[in-house]
Scaffold this motif. Structure first.
Motif, PDB file in Angstrom:
ATOM      1  N   THR A  50     -17.274  -7.310   7.758  1.00 42.69           N
ATOM      2  CA  THR A  50     -16.725  -8.498   8.391  1.00 42.69           C
ATOM      3  C   THR A  50     -15.228  -8.322   8.578  1.00 42.69           C
ATOM      4  OG1 THR A  50     -16.556 -10.921   8.253  1.00 42.69           O
ATOM      5  CG2 THR A  50     -16.322  -9.707   6.198  1.00 42.69           C
ATOM      6  N   ILE A  51     -14.680  -9.033   9.562  1.00 45.41           N
ATOM      7  CA  ILE A  51     -13.258  -8.964   9.835  1.00 45.41           C
ATOM      8  C   ILE A  51     -12.740 -10.368  10.118  1.00 45.41           C
ATOM      9  CG2 ILE A  51     -13.632  -8.416  12.280  1.00 45.41           C
ATOM     10  CD1 ILE A  51     -11.095  -6.600  12.045  1.00 45.41           C
ATOM     11  N   SER A  52     -11.631 -10.691   9.478  1.00 46.53           N
ATOM     12  CA  SER A  52     -11.036 -12.022   9.599  1.00 46.53           C
ATOM     13  C   SER A  52     -10.295 -12.171  10.925  1.00 46.53           C
ATOM     14  CB  SER A  52     -10.052 -12.238   8.452  1.00 46.53           C
ATOM     15  OG  SER A  52      -9.243 -13.370   8.686  1.00 46.53           O
ATOM     16  N   TRP A  53     -10.362 -13.379  11.504  1.00 51.58           N
ATOM     17  CA  TRP A  53      -9.597 -13.634  12.723  1.00 51.58           C
ATOM     18  C   TRP A  53      -8.155 -13.998  12.408  1.00 51.58           C
ATOM     19  CZ3 TRP A  53      -7.447 -18.509  13.891  1.00 51.58           C
ATOM     20  CH2 TRP A  53      -7.891 -19.575  13.095  1.00 51.58           C
ATOM     21  N   ILE A  54      -7.885 -14.359  11.141  1.00 51.58           N
ATOM     22  CA  ILE A  54      -6.540 -14.783  10.749  1.00 51.58           C
ATOM     23  C   ILE A  54      -5.689 -13.584  10.331  1.00 51.58           C
ATOM     24  CG2 ILE A  54      -5.216 -16.163   9.113  1.00 51.58           C
ATOM     25  CD1 ILE A  54      -7.609 -18.056   8.962  1.00 51.58           C
ATOM     26  N   ASN A  57      -8.002  -8.587   8.230  1.00 55.41           N
ATOM     27  CA  ASN A  57      -8.501  -7.859   7.072  1.00 55.41           C
ATOM     28  C   ASN A  57     -10.010  -7.684   7.183  1.00 55.41           C
ATOM     29  OD1 ASN A  57      -5.977  -7.676   5.962  1.00 55.41           O
ATOM     30  ND2 ASN A  57      -6.254  -9.378   4.544  1.00 55.41           N
ATOM     31  N   ALA A  58     -10.493  -6.556   6.677  1.00 59.47           N
ATOM     32  CA  ALA A  58     -11.916  -6.240   6.742  1.00 59.47           C
ATOM     33  C   ALA A  58     -12.489  -6.098   5.337  1.00 59.47           C
ATOM     34  CB  ALA A  58     -12.140  -4.949   7.517  1.00 59.47           C
ATOM     35  N   TYR A  59     -13.798  -6.320   5.270  1.00 59.99           N
ATOM     36  CA  TYR A  59     -14.516  -6.198   4.004  1.00 59.99           C
ATOM     37  C   TYR A  59     -15.850  -5.540   4.298  1.00 59.99           C
ATOM     38  CZ  TYR A  59     -16.792  -7.536  -0.361  1.00 59.99           C
ATOM     39  OH  TYR A  59     -17.454  -7.514  -1.564  1.00 59.99           O
ATOM     40  N   SER A 105     -11.051 -18.809   2.198  1.00 62.99           N
ATOM     41  CA  SER A 105     -10.374 -17.675   1.579  1.00 62.99           C
ATOM     42  C   SER A 105     -11.313 -16.541   1.185  1.00 62.99           C
ATOM     43  CB  SER A 105      -9.614 -18.147   0.338  1.00 62.99           C
ATOM     44  OG  SER A 105     -10.522 -18.736  -0.581  1.00 62.99           O
ATOM     45  N   TYR A 106     -12.627 -16.764   1.314  1.00 62.99           N
ATOM     46  CA  TYR A 106     -13.538 -15.698   0.923  1.00 62.99           C
ATOM     47  C   TYR A 106     -14.150 -15.036   2.157  1.00 62.99           C
ATOM     48  CZ  TYR A 106     -17.128 -19.300   1.644  1.00 62.99           C
ATOM     49  OH  TYR A 106     -17.922 -20.287   2.176  1.00 62.99           O
ATOM     50  N   TYR A 107     -14.586 -13.814   1.990  1.00 59.99           N
ATOM     51  CA  TYR A 107     -15.214 -13.093   3.092  1.00 59.99           C
ATOM     52  C   TYR A 107     -16.629 -13.612   3.311  1.00 59.99           C
ATOM     53  CZ  TYR A 107     -11.372  -9.739   2.952  1.00 59.99           C
ATOM     54  OH  TYR A 107     -10.138  -9.149   2.997  1.00 59.99           O
ATOM     55  N   ARG A 110     -22.901 -13.604   4.031  1.00 61.44           N
ATOM     56  CA  ARG A 110     -24.276 -14.100   4.058  1.00 61.44           C
ATOM     57  C   ARG A 110     -24.693 -14.411   5.481  1.00 61.44           C
ATOM     58  NH1 ARG A 110     -24.163 -19.301   0.519  1.00 61.44           N
ATOM     59  NH2 ARG A 110     -22.562 -19.733   2.115  1.00 61.44           N
ATOM     60  N   VAL A 111     -25.979 -14.225   5.749  1.00 62.95           N
ATOM     61  CA  VAL A 111     -26.516 -14.533   7.070  1.00 62.95           C
ATOM     62  C   VAL A 111     -26.199 -15.976   7.443  1.00 62.95           C
ATOM     63  CG1 VAL A 111     -28.650 -14.833   8.371  1.00 62.95           C
ATOM     64  CG2 VAL A 111     -28.335 -12.798   6.952  1.00 62.95           C
ATOM     65  N   GLU A 112     -26.346 -16.890   6.501  1.00 62.84           N
ATOM     66  CA  GLU A 112     -26.152 -18.315   6.782  1.00 62.84           C
ATOM     67  C   GLU A 112     -24.689 -18.697   7.002  1.00 62.84           C
ATOM     68  OE1 GLU A 112     -27.690 -16.931   4.189  1.00 62.84           O
ATOM     69  OE2 GLU A 112     -27.304 -18.026   2.319  1.00 62.84           O
ATOM     70  N   ASP A 113     -23.772 -17.784   6.769  1.00 57.22           N
ATOM     71  CA  ASP A 113     -22.355 -18.042   7.026  1.00 57.22           C
ATOM     72  C   ASP A 113     -22.020 -18.011   8.512  1.00 57.22           C
ATOM     73  OD1 ASP A 113     -21.251 -16.168   4.109  1.00 57.22           O
ATOM     74  OD2 ASP A 113     -21.700 -18.311   4.328  1.00 57.22           O
ATOM     75  N   TYR A 114     -22.896 -17.442   9.322  1.00 57.67           N
ATOM     76  CA  TYR A 114     -22.617 -17.236  10.740  1.00 57.67           C
ATOM     77  C   TYR A 114     -23.497 -18.122  11.613  1.00 57.67           C
ATOM     78  CZ  TYR A 114     -20.016 -13.197   9.137  1.00 57.67           C
ATOM     79  OH  TYR A 114     -19.100 -12.386   8.510  1.00 57.67           O
ATOM     80  N   ASN A 115     -22.972 -18.537  12.742  1.00 61.23           N
ATOM     81  CA  ASN A 115     -23.733 -19.443  13.599  1.00 61.23           C
ATOM     82  C   ASN A 115     -24.000 -18.898  14.994  1.00 61.23           C
ATOM     83  OD1 ASN A 115     -21.131 -19.740  14.631  1.00 61.23           O
ATOM     84  ND2 ASN A 115     -20.800 -21.709  13.646  1.00 61.23           N
ATOM     85  N   SER A 116     -23.587 -17.675  15.264  1.00 67.28           N
ATOM     86  CA  SER A 116     -23.934 -17.031  16.532  1.00 67.28           C
ATOM     87  C   SER A 116     -24.318 -15.592  16.248  1.00 67.28           C
ATOM     88  CB  SER A 116     -22.754 -17.063  17.512  1.00 67.28           C
ATOM     89  OG  SER A 116     -22.412 -18.376  17.859  1.00 67.28           O
ATOM     90  N   TRP A 117     -25.367 -15.130  16.954  1.00 68.72           N
ATOM     91  CA  TRP A 117     -25.897 -13.788  16.731  1.00 68.72           C
ATOM     92  C   TRP A 117     -26.198 -13.114  18.060  1.00 68.72           C
ATOM     93  CZ3 TRP A 117     -26.470 -11.623  11.879  1.00 68.72           C
ATOM     94  CH2 TRP A 117     -26.285 -12.486  10.794  1.00 68.72           C
ATOM     95  N   GLY A 118     -26.032 -11.800  18.069  1.00 66.10           N
ATOM     96  CA  GLY A 118     -26.467 -11.017  19.203  1.00 66.10           C
ATOM     97  C   GLY A 118     -27.939 -10.662  19.069  1.00 66.10           C
ATOM     98  N   GLN A 119     -28.444  -9.904  20.048  1.00 64.73           N
ATOM     99  CA  GLN A 119     -29.867  -9.564  20.076  1.00 64.73           C
ATOM    100  C   GLN A 119     -30.170  -8.307  19.268  1.00 64.73           C
ATOM    101  OE1 GLN A 119     -27.766  -8.663  22.392  1.00 64.73           O
ATOM    102  NE2 GLN A 119     -28.274  -6.500  22.693  1.00 64.73           N
TER     103      GLN A 119
END
Length: 127
Positions: A50-54, A57-59, A105-107, A110-119
């Motif tokens: 994952t990568i932050s938009w702010i 930083n990557a994790y 503040s946390y990376y 989890r799947v449920e942390d995201y609300n848009s997905w590609g195919q």
């Protein structure tokens, strides 16, 4: 929501490299936390990076740390995943994911942390 389209998957021999791309639509990409997940046959979808938009930083998941690099280009609304030293266990469908305006503040891992997905795009590394 952000519309996402992945590309760049394919078949590569063990030890090789691939670069995945994710094109995002909309005007909120620069305010969106982005992530890569993967799902192997018969397994649950798992976090990759994952990568932050702010902070930019990557994790990374431990399984890919030191081999994969996530990056973003906000001017082009694109996300990339450079995958080096590929292993057969990296074989999976890879998905990019987005979560807009997250300021926590946390990376997000989890799947449920995201609300848009590609195919998804298939990556195959034969053993």
């Amino acid at each position: 929501q952000v519309q996402l389209v992945e590309s760049g998957g394919g078949l590569v021999q063990a030890g090789g490299s691939l670069r995945l791309s994710c094109a995002a639509s909309g005007r909120t990409f620069s305010s969106t936390t982005m992530g890569w997940f993967r799902q192997a046959p018969g397994k649950e979808r798992e976090f990759v990076a994952t990568i932050s938009w702010i902070t930019d930083n990557a994790y990374y998941a431990d399984s890919v740390k030191g081999r994969f690099t996530i990056s973003r280009d906000d001017a082009k609304n694109t996300l990339a995943l450079q995958m080096n030293s590929l292993k057969p266990e990296d074989t999976a469908v890879y998905y990019c994911a987005a979560r807009t305006y997250y300021r926590g503040s946390y990376y997000l891992t989890r799947v449920e942390d995201y609300n848009s997905w590609g195919q998804g795009t298939q990556v195959t590394v034969p053993s």
